[in-house]
Design an enzyme around this catalytic site. Structure first.
Site, PDB file in Angstrom:
ATOM      1  N   ASP A 311       0.860  -1.178   0.000  1.00 26.39           N
ATOM      2  CA  ASP A 311       0.000   0.000   0.000  1.00 26.39           C
ATOM      3  C   ASP A 311       0.903   1.237   0.000  1.00 26.39           C
ATOM      4  O   ASP A 311       1.376   1.679   1.047  1.00 26.39           O
ATOM      5  CB  ASP A 311      -0.896  -0.023   1.243  1.00 26.39           C
ATOM      6  CG  ASP A 311      -1.840   1.159   1.314  1.00 26.39           C
ATOM      7  OD1 ASP A 311      -1.759   2.046   0.442  1.00 26.39           O
ATOM      8  OD2 ASP A 311      -2.663   1.214   2.255  1.00 26.39           O
ATOM      9  N   ASP A 457     -17.425   4.697  -1.267  1.00 24.66           N
ATOM     10  CA  ASP A 457     -16.186   4.361  -0.573  1.00 24.66           C
ATOM     11  C   ASP A 457     -16.502   4.032   0.894  1.00 24.66           C
ATOM     12  O   ASP A 457     -17.657   3.836   1.271  1.00 24.66           O
ATOM     13  CB  ASP A 457     -15.197   5.521  -0.721  1.00 24.66           C
ATOM     14  CG  ASP A 457     -13.742   5.081  -0.734  1.00 24.66           C
ATOM     15  OD1 ASP A 457     -13.386   4.246   0.117  1.00 24.66           O
ATOM     16  OD2 ASP A 457     -12.965   5.577  -1.568  1.00 24.66           O
ATOM     17  N   ASP A 570     -10.558  -2.921  -1.968  1.00 22.72           N
ATOM     18  CA  ASP A 570      -9.387  -2.056  -1.805  1.00 22.72           C
ATOM     19  C   ASP A 570      -8.521  -2.629  -0.676  1.00 22.72           C
ATOM     20  O   ASP A 570      -8.933  -3.570   0.028  1.00 22.72           O
ATOM     21  CB  ASP A 570      -9.860  -0.641  -1.465  1.00 22.72           C
ATOM     22  CG  ASP A 570      -8.800   0.428  -1.686  1.00 22.72           C
ATOM     23  OD1 ASP A 570      -7.683   0.081  -2.130  1.00 22.72           O
ATOM     24  OD2 ASP A 570      -9.095   1.596  -1.418  1.00 22.72           O
ATOM     25  N   ARG A 630      -7.341  -3.702  -5.894  1.00 26.31           N
ATOM     26  CA  ARG A 630      -6.102  -2.917  -6.014  1.00 26.31           C
ATOM     27  C   ARG A 630      -4.880  -3.825  -6.051  1.00 26.31           C
ATOM     28  O   ARG A 630      -3.954  -3.595  -6.805  1.00 26.31           O
ATOM     29  CB  ARG A 630      -5.984  -1.914  -4.865  1.00 26.31           C
ATOM     30  CG  ARG A 630      -4.851  -0.918  -5.071  1.00 26.31           C
ATOM     31  CD  ARG A 630      -4.873   0.187  -4.047  1.00 26.31           C
ATOM     32  NE  ARG A 630      -4.562  -0.276  -2.691  1.00 26.31           N
ATOM     33  CZ  ARG A 630      -4.412   0.530  -1.648  1.00 26.31           C
ATOM     34  NH1 ARG A 630      -4.578   1.844  -1.793  1.00 26.31           N
ATOM     35  NH2 ARG A 630      -4.152   0.045  -0.457  1.00 26.31           N
ATOM     36  N   ASP A 646      -3.343   4.761  -6.045  1.00 31.89           N
ATOM     37  CA  ASP A 646      -3.470   6.138  -5.558  1.00 31.89           C
ATOM     38  C   ASP A 646      -2.537   7.084  -6.307  1.00 31.89           C
ATOM     39  O   ASP A 646      -1.518   7.543  -5.780  1.00 31.89           O
ATOM     40  CB  ASP A 646      -3.184   6.174  -4.059  1.00 31.89           C
ATOM     41  CG  ASP A 646      -4.193   5.354  -3.269  1.00 31.89           C
ATOM     42  OD1 ASP A 646      -5.269   5.066  -3.810  1.00 31.89           O
ATOM     43  OD2 ASP A 646      -3.907   5.007  -2.118  1.00 31.89           O
ATOM     44  N   HIS A 704     -12.202   9.216 -10.102  1.00 38.54           N
ATOM     45  CA  HIS A 704     -12.131   8.985  -8.656  1.00 38.54           C
ATOM     46  C   HIS A 704     -11.288  10.087  -8.025  1.00 38.54           C
ATOM     47  O   HIS A 704     -10.413  10.658  -8.689  1.00 38.54           O
ATOM     48  CB  HIS A 704     -11.521   7.608  -8.378  1.00 38.54           C
ATOM     49  CG  HIS A 704     -11.511   7.220  -6.938  1.00 38.54           C
ATOM     50  ND1 HIS A 704     -12.569   7.476  -6.082  1.00 38.54           N
ATOM     51  CD2 HIS A 704     -10.573   6.580  -6.186  1.00 38.54           C
ATOM     52  CE1 HIS A 704     -12.285   7.003  -4.878  1.00 38.54           C
ATOM     53  NE2 HIS A 704     -11.077   6.467  -4.915  1.00 38.54           N
TER      54      HIS A 704
END
Length: 972
Positions: A311, A457, A570, A630, A646, A704
């Protein structure tokens, strides 16, 4: 202490929350949170082994030939540890090579569930053998594999051409499992045991020696190693490995500390590494995910490419750092051939790339040629993984499409998405409540902008408890979903794989009571910190856990859900805010007793698998799922879509989204996209417009944005920008038949939907390093504008004598040429390739489902031979009936001899649709005297047409035939 729903908010959580907010809002990724190779003990150890003088020897007398494989032993002449080599010839020009310990202290992890089947084998035949090598043949004699004994090496050849060498640089390292020798007594005992073993060997009878050739070979290797040591001429490479073996307490071998986290290693060092040499290849691609160029760079002067699902907030670009997904497959390409290497290992992996032509300028290469230099270009690749075994597939092509077929025959093809999923998606973190959703939905209708899916979300849940709704903000989710359904629109809600630890939360209680959480090394449930606070992590490697998770998507389990609610996974790397490198501790324990270090890169794969299975099960196996994830691994393409994570509202992030998705397509994942506008920061109107223009020509098309950014609905940037965005979204909808057809082809053959130029023009070296333009299927050349204030862009049009038609002006260009294209803010350079036929639907409605029965327009772009072909796939757009009941139409269109013919490309399919052919446009056509259509029953009728002499476009109106019918247009 502050009271919150479900528990007490500790000071630790308050601090962690602020730390997280700080990380999320910093300008760039903090590299210190993530390891370099130098900070990763196994990577450093392996990289310190220098080329040449490999200590491994193949014991050729141990060769065993079976119906499916050949087996022989390898011996490390330094530590005397025996290994087992297995080589398989596979159907379809592939070979599989496995290396494992012959007698490990305990089993080593071998990747499960990624391969769709046990790959079908072809016989390997021994074609020759002497005391130093053995030659094997496979692929009907087309290929031969030569195993050299000392040092161990493998070469794959076709005819007299060397395709690939393995361990030719002597960089193979296989760290065997061992017990820690941390006391004098243990070392003394080990020494005595070793001496006694040697004494016993002296008394082995001659008869026994003859029966056990393998033991004799191993003794010979031991003797040879002892003699070399006594003579003091131990090769340098062996010295370095011997030193590593002797330094049992070397930093990082039995435990390793990074920042505040210590990773215990009860099995000690267990890494594996192997080198591959590719003579004749200068260009290699793949190993996603990295925010980098399409052509992989050499890594001699820096870190290797890292494959470790992480992440990474606001990631940097043009960097080999690990990102959210990891697919260990690499393609090598030159003008004659494409090869693939698939390294099947789910542990942390590093990939080093070097080249003997790296750094040479074009002038330098020309000088070599003029001086008669005969150096063959070569790329060397070195794979290093922390644990597991060596399990590698060599994909021998020879064409790019052969490699795609070979790889997806192993890991599966891209799942055919439901039609709505390839339309436009509207998302942000977060749409606040039901009224907000209603207003945004109405805004698209008010401004006449089509869209198919609105997303929710993490804030839609009850305190980040997934499978729930915030009762204040979303009190009537079914009413909300029914309103969307009345317009044939969908919703996606987020369901992340970290579960709030709360005794009042039924999902947590169910997982805990079933003992489905991942464990710590001490046996307790593993706890980390993520969006809900203290969280447990379900063990998705456990089939029973996956089955239970799938059951939670049933309509009576996921309260408020309906059949138009789909899922977003996610944070599935998995993300652990307070864990090492923002992920899980490697010594955590999974189902079967495997450490997290063994399965880390598989975790995301299993999460998406279980979620997709849940969506299928809730419909009784009828409806196709849509799941966005993701994190991903090899085989994730079978379960849905991925996105590039991201990103930021920056021009370079827009630009790098192209090679990121192209790399994923090469690795089997066609369904890829980037957050339109950038997740972090606030795009300028120009950047936002350009991103919509680029996103409309990427497979997954979703806007997004971060929670802290201003709202970005398409109508909020002024009338002119709204019209530009509206235009390009509508262009996406007109091309949905084309997109859907190529997704069907990806599903059938493994070919990528979005593909690099070199895939279509494999012999043109000028395409090999192109990042900024690409092909959709074989028909459309896309060159998004990714530079600020651009007045023009360069477009390379390949192919000798190849025609290219501007899709707007229909102006024709002939390749090969580099074309300078002036651009304005409304320009999107898109060209249709001569020789192709592209189906469109030009009546755009509010959503894709509303267009199901609308008519088609065929764009026929003629090549220099006045010919073209294309296809069209049609089904209901959402069920598995195309597989189960063969309810589909697959049409083949062919233009030749001034006639356009429609015939079935697959007579096994059948599907009733009201859709018909409304128009045909022939680009590059002369003016005819008449146009006649002839139907399958023999009837004929004349059609109206119009010819534009300036653009050479022939427009034929209203053939008025069903899209499933057979017919021929005669242009006379």
């Amino acid at each position: 202490m502050a009271e919150v729903a479900g528990g007490t908010l500790s000071l630790r959580w308050i601090v962690l929350t602020w730390v997280t907010i700080y990380i999320m809002t910093t300008e760039a990724v903090d590299r210190s949170n993530f390891k370099t190779c130098e900070q990763s003990a196994f990577c450093k150890r392996q990289r310190n082994v220098k080329p040449e003088n490999s200590p491994y020897r193949a014991l050729l007398n141990s060769l065993e030939v079976t119906e499916k494989s050949i087996k022989l032993q390898l011996i490390n002449e330094v530590n005397k540890v025996p290994l087992l080599l297995e080589v398989y010839g596979l159907q379809g020009n592939m070979t599989r090579i496995k290396i494992n310990e012959l007698n490990p202290l305990k089993p080593r992890y071998e990747v499960q569930d990624v391969l769709v089947q046990d790959p079908p084998t072809v016989p390997l035949t021994v074609m020759g053998k002497d005391e130093g090598s053995v030659e094997l043949g496979f692929g009907n004699g087309l290929y031969k594999l030569i195993i050299t004994s000392r040092p161990f090496r493998m070469d794959i050849m076709t005819g007299n051409e060397l395709l690939l060498s393995i361990n030719s640089r002597g960089l193979m390292v296989f760290e065997h499992l061992r017990k820690r020798k941390d006391s004098y007594t243990e070392k003394f005992s080990s020494t005595v045991g070793s001496m006694w073993s040697k004494i016993k060997n002296v008394f082995i009878s001659e008869e026994k020696k003859e029966e056990n050739v393998q033991s004799e070979e191993m003794k010979e290797a031991t003797k040879a190693g002892e003699e070399e040591t006594a003579q003091g001429d131990q090769p340098e490479g062996k010295d370095s490995q011997k030193e590593s073996e002797e330094k049992e307490d070397e930093a990082g071998m039995w435990e390793e500390t990074f920042k505040t986290h210590t990773d215990s290693k009860p099995s000690g060092p267990s890494s594996v590494g192997l080198d591959f040499s590719l003579p004749g290849f200068e260009h290699v691609y793949g190993i996603p995910e990295h925010a980098d160029n399409l052509k992989l760079k050499t890594t001699d002067g820096g870190d290797p490419y890292r494959l470790y699902n992480l992440d990474v907030f606001q990631y940097e670009i043009f960097n080999p750092m690990a990102l959210y997904g990891a697919i260990p497959v690499m393609l090598a390409h030159n003008v004659r051939r494409t090869l693939g290497i698939f390294w099947l290992n789910a542990a942390e992996t590093w990939v080093d790339i070097s080249s003997n032509t790296a750094g040479k300028t074009l002038f330098g290469k020309m000088l070599d040629y003029m001086q008669g230099a005969n150096e063959i270009p070569q790329t060397d690749v070195r794979w290093i993984s922390e644990s597991g075994i060596i399990d590698v597939f060599v994909l021998l092509g020879p064409s790019p499409f052969d490699v795609f077929r070979q790889y997806t025959s192993l890991t599966g093809t891209q799942a055919l998405p439901p039609l709505f999923a390839i339309a436009y998606h509207q998302c942000r973190w977060n749409y606040n409540d039901e009224e907000d959703v209603r207003n945004v939905d109405a805004g698209f209708d008010e401004h006449d902008i089509p869209y198919d899916v609105i997303w929710l979300d993490i804030e839609h849940t009850d305190g980040k408890r997934y499978f729930t709704w915030d009762s204040n903000k979303f009190p009537n989710p079914k009413d909300m979903l029914q309103n969307l359904d009345s317009k044939k629109r969908k919703m996606v809600s987020i369901v992340d794989p970290h579960i709030k630890i709360d005794s009042g939360y039924r999902i947590h209680n169910a997982i805990q009571s079933r003992n489905f959480y991942i464990k710590t090394k001490d046996g307790s449930d593993y706890e980390g910190w993520c969006w809900p606070g203290s969280a447990g992590y379900p063990d998705f490697t456990n089939p029973e856990m996956r089955s239970w998770w799938a059951s939670m998507f049933a309509y009576d389990q996921y309260e408020g859900s309906m059949d138009n609610l789909y899922t977003w996974n996610d944070m599935n790397e998995p993300s652990v805010f307070n864990g090492p490198e923002v992920t899980m501790h490697k010594d955590a324990v999974h189902f079967g007793g495997w450490e997290h270090r063994d399965v880390h890169n598989l975790y995301a794969f299993y999460v998406q698998m279980a979620t997709a299975d849940g969506q299928i099960q809730r419909s009784g196996g009828t409806e196709r799922p849509f799941v966005l994830a993701r994190g991903f691994f090899a085989g994730s393409q079978r379960y849905g879509a991925v996105w590039t994570g991201d990103n930021s509202a920056e021009w370079d992030h827009l630009k790098v989204s192209l090679p990121m998705c192209l790399s994923l397509g090469l690795a089997g994942v066609s369904f890829c996209g980037a957050d339109v506008g950038g997740f972090f920061k606030h795009p300028s109107p120009e950047l936002l417009v350009r991103w919509y223009q680029a996103g409309a020509y990427q497979p997954f098309f979703r806007a997004h944005a971060h929670l802290d950014t201003p709202r970005r609905e398409p109508w909020l940037f002024g009338e002119e920008n709204k019209q530009l965005i509206r235009t390009v979204i509508r262009e996406r909808y007109t091309l949905l038949p084309f997109w859907y057809t190529f997704f069907y082809r990806a599903y059938r053959t493994g070919e990528p939907v979005m593909r690099p130029m070199w895939v279509e023009f494999p012999g043109d070296v000028d395409t090999f390093s192109l990042d900024e333009q690409y092909m959709l299927g074989n028909a459309l050349l896309i060159r998004p504008v990714t530079e600020q204030d651009a007045r023009g862009v360069q477009v390379y049009m390949p192919g000798k004598g190849q025609f290219w038609y501007d899709v707007r002006s229909h102006q024709r260009y002939t390749g090969p040429q580099m074309l300078y294209v002036p651009v304005t803010i409304s320009t999107i350079p898109v060209y249709q390739r001569g020789g192709t036929i592209v189906p469109r639907k030009e009546r755009v409605r509010r959503s894709s489902s509303c267009m199901q029965s609308d008519p088609y327009t065929l764009y026929v772009a003629l090549n220099a031979q006045n010919a073209a072909d294309g296809d069209l796939f049609v089904d209901d757009g959402h069920t598995f009936n195309f597989e189960k009941r063969r309810e589909y139409i697959h049409r083949k269109f062919t233009f030749a001899n001034n006639s356009l013919t429609s015939r079935s490309a697959d007579p096994n399919g059948h599907y009733n649709t009201a859709a018909w052919i409304e128009r045909v446009l022939v680009l590059g056509a002369r003016r005819p005297s008449s146009v006649v259509i002839k139907l399958s029953d023999g009837s004929e009728s004349s059609l109206d047409f119009e010819h534009n002499a300036e653009t050479s476009v022939l427009t034929i109106r209203k053939p008025a035939v069903n899209v499933g019918a057979d017919w021929t247009l005669y242009i006379r």
